[in-house]
Design an enzyme around this catalytic site. Structure first.
Site, short mmCIF file in Angstrom:
data_model
loop_
_atom_site.label_atom_id
_atom_site.label_comp_id
_atom_site.label_asym_id
_atom_site.label_seq_id
_atom_site.Cartn_x
_atom_site.Cartn_y
_atom_site.Cartn_z
N ASP A 20 -35.17 -110.50 -37.17
CA ASP A 20 -35.48 -109.42 -36.22
C ASP A 20 -34.28 -109.03 -35.37
OD1 ASP A 20 -38.15 -109.28 -37.03
OD2 ASP A 20 -38.81 -110.76 -35.56
N ARG A 100 -37.83 -118.17 -21.84
CA ARG A 100 -37.51 -116.73 -21.86
C ARG A 100 -36.81 -116.25 -20.59
NH1 ARG A 100 -37.24 -117.85 -26.66
NH2 ARG A 100 -38.85 -117.19 -28.10
N ASP A 129 -43.42 -112.52 -25.94
CA ASP A 129 -42.03 -112.52 -25.50
C ASP A 129 -41.54 -111.18 -25.00
OD1 ASP A 129 -41.67 -115.21 -25.87
OD2 ASP A 129 -40.94 -115.02 -27.92
N SER A 180 -42.39 -119.50 -38.96
CA SER A 180 -41.68 -118.93 -37.82
C SER A 180 -41.63 -120.02 -36.75
CB SER A 180 -42.44 -117.70 -37.33
OG SER A 180 -41.96 -117.36 -36.06
N1 ARG Z 1 -47.25 -118.51 -28.76
C1 ARG Z 1 -46.26 -119.23 -28.06
C2 ARG Z 1 -45.86 -118.52 -26.81
O1 ARG Z 1 -46.09 -117.36 -26.69
C3 ARG Z 1 -45.08 -119.60 -28.90
C4 ARG Z 1 -44.49 -118.52 -29.75
C5 ARG Z 1 -43.28 -119.06 -30.41
N2 ARG Z 1 -42.84 -118.35 -31.56
C6 ARG Z 1 -42.77 -118.82 -32.80
N3 ARG Z 1 -42.20 -118.08 -33.68
N4 ARG Z 1 -43.25 -119.96 -33.15
O2 ARG Z 1 -45.32 -119.13 -25.91
#
Ligand code: ARG
Length: 405
Positions: A20, A100, A129, A180
């Site tokens: 991405d 983040r 995110d 992922s």
């Molecule tokens: N759902 C979790 C969050 O929003 C983790 C997302 C992490 N991304 C991944 N590609 N595993 O904090």
């Protein structure tokens, strides 16, 4: 240097090195009209090879690249803030969400140095995110311009792959990836592939930090974690820096199969998503921290703080790191944490974790008071208190009897 024209020409890309964010490099130049793409990768404890690969790819694509090592700051100011607030979301320790704000903050620092105001990120329109990154950038630079090409152009993975191939974006590793993964010191999250089926059992191959209970040593592991003011400072008496302490906690708990969590997670937009987490170190530290709070805080403080912790966790999950409510909650948390000093002993064995001891100079515990052979607690003085206990409930029942007649 003319910063005004420079500002229009430069875009700072929050860069992980994945598919991405990588396709954002040619997109920013060709579709968004930027002359200069600056990539920023923030090291919050993801694998060293990911950091190196990101730098390599960025170089190959001719961007000006910055790698910012933020591991110690992340551990001290973000992970340990989460410890003090016992931060969990739907049963797992917050990890992606607390990384983040610091990632965005580092990108803003680079932008300020370069006199740039434009940013790009690779978040999709479905996840959390996008909220966290954009809020953080705007909180720290109110007039920032933010591009989110994947979301803005409704991109699909197959379109992204085709575009990457056309533009010579190196994507070999991305093609090989089934899952992922997002990783930092505080946890590792795995989603996608067949894990999207809520009923598909997580295969052993997704785990990297934790042994399975059957593969873990057939031997009890005992360890001590020492806290000062709510933050962990030593393991088995050995003082280390925040990031090193977290890494050591990950290793010890992971080797003993502690920290695998499988959840159906409610994302901010309301989507339910199946997520798997490995969070050995954070589970170990949070468990010890709670045990110490239970020794030093009053019953009412513990009850009230649980609601403060839940509010803090919700804000942190949403990435509202610079929210006044969060500051207010932290003021209360800080008041309680002054006493959260002491040592907790834990026992780990094949995936189980037990607290087996705790000491603190602030312990609200008196051996003589609690003992069966107490000399200072006058039992007979409890008689009146016991007699009047539940007085209002008893009055209610006697009235209810009368009303029946
Ligand atoms: N759902 C979790 C969050 O929003 C983790 C997302 C992490 N991304 C991944 N590609 N595993 O904090």
């Amino acid at each position: 240097m003319n910063t005004t024209t420079n500002a229009k020409k430069t875009v700072v890309l929050v860069y992980s090195g994945g598919l991405d964010t990588s396709i954002c490099i040619p997109l920013m130049k060709e579709e968004y009209g930027y002359e200069r793409v600056v990539t920023v990768t923030v090291d919050v404890g993801q694998p060293a090879e990911d950091i190196a690969q990101a730098a390599d790819k960025a170089k190959q694509m001719g961007t000006e690249h910055y790698t910012v090592d933020a591991k110690e700051e992340f551990a001290r100011d973000f992970c340990f803030a989460a410890v003090k607030a016992n931060a969990m979301y739907e049963g797992y320790p917050l990890s992606t969400s607390i990384a983040r704000p610091i990632i965005a903050a580092k990108a803003v620092e680079v932008a300020k140095k370069l006199g740039a105001k434009a940013f790009a990120h690779g978040c999709t329109g479905k996840g959390n995110d996008q909220f966290r990154i954009e809020f953080a950038i705007r909180a720290l630079m109110p007039d920032a311009i933010i591009h989110a090409p994947i979301r803005e152009r409704n991109m699909t993975r197959s379109w992204e792959i085709e575009y990457a191939q056309q533009k010579g974006v190196p994507i070999k590793q991305s093609l090989e990836k089934i899952w992922s993964i997002d990783e930092n010191l505080w946890g590792r999250s795995i989603e996608g592939g067949r894990l999207e089926e809520p009923d598909f059992a997580p295969p052993e191959e997704i785990f990297q930090w934790t042994k399975s209970p059957t593969a873990a040593a057939d031997k009890v592991k005992e360890l001590k974690i020492t806290f000062e003011g709510g933050a962990p400072v030593a393991i088995d008496g050995e003082k280390t820096s925040p990031a090193k302490l977290v890494m050591l906690a990950n290793k010890i708990a992971g080797d003993n199969a502690v920290g695998r969590i499988d959840v159906m997670e409610d994302r901010m937009l309301g989507l339910k998503v199946r997520e798997n987490y490995e969070c050995p170190g954070s589970m170990l530290i949070l468990t010890a921290h709670k045990a110490l709070e239970a020794l030093v805080l009053t019953r009412d403080e513990l009850r009230f703080k649980a609601s403060v912790d839940a509010e803090w966790s919700k804000l942190a999950y949403e990435g509202l790191w610079w929210d006044p409510l969060k500051d207010g909650l932290e003021a209360y948390v800080a008041f309680t944490q002054k006493r959260v000093t002491g040592t907790v002993t834990l026992r780990l064995y094949k995936g189980s974790m037990q607290v087996i001891g705790r000491t603190s100079p602030w312990a609200l515990y008196n051996e003589d008071l609690a003992s069966f052979d107490t000399k200072t607690f006058e039992q007979s003085e409890s008689t009146g208190t016991v007699k009047n206990f539940g007085l209002q409930a008893r009055m209610y029942y006697s009235l209810a009897e009368k009303m029946k007649k």
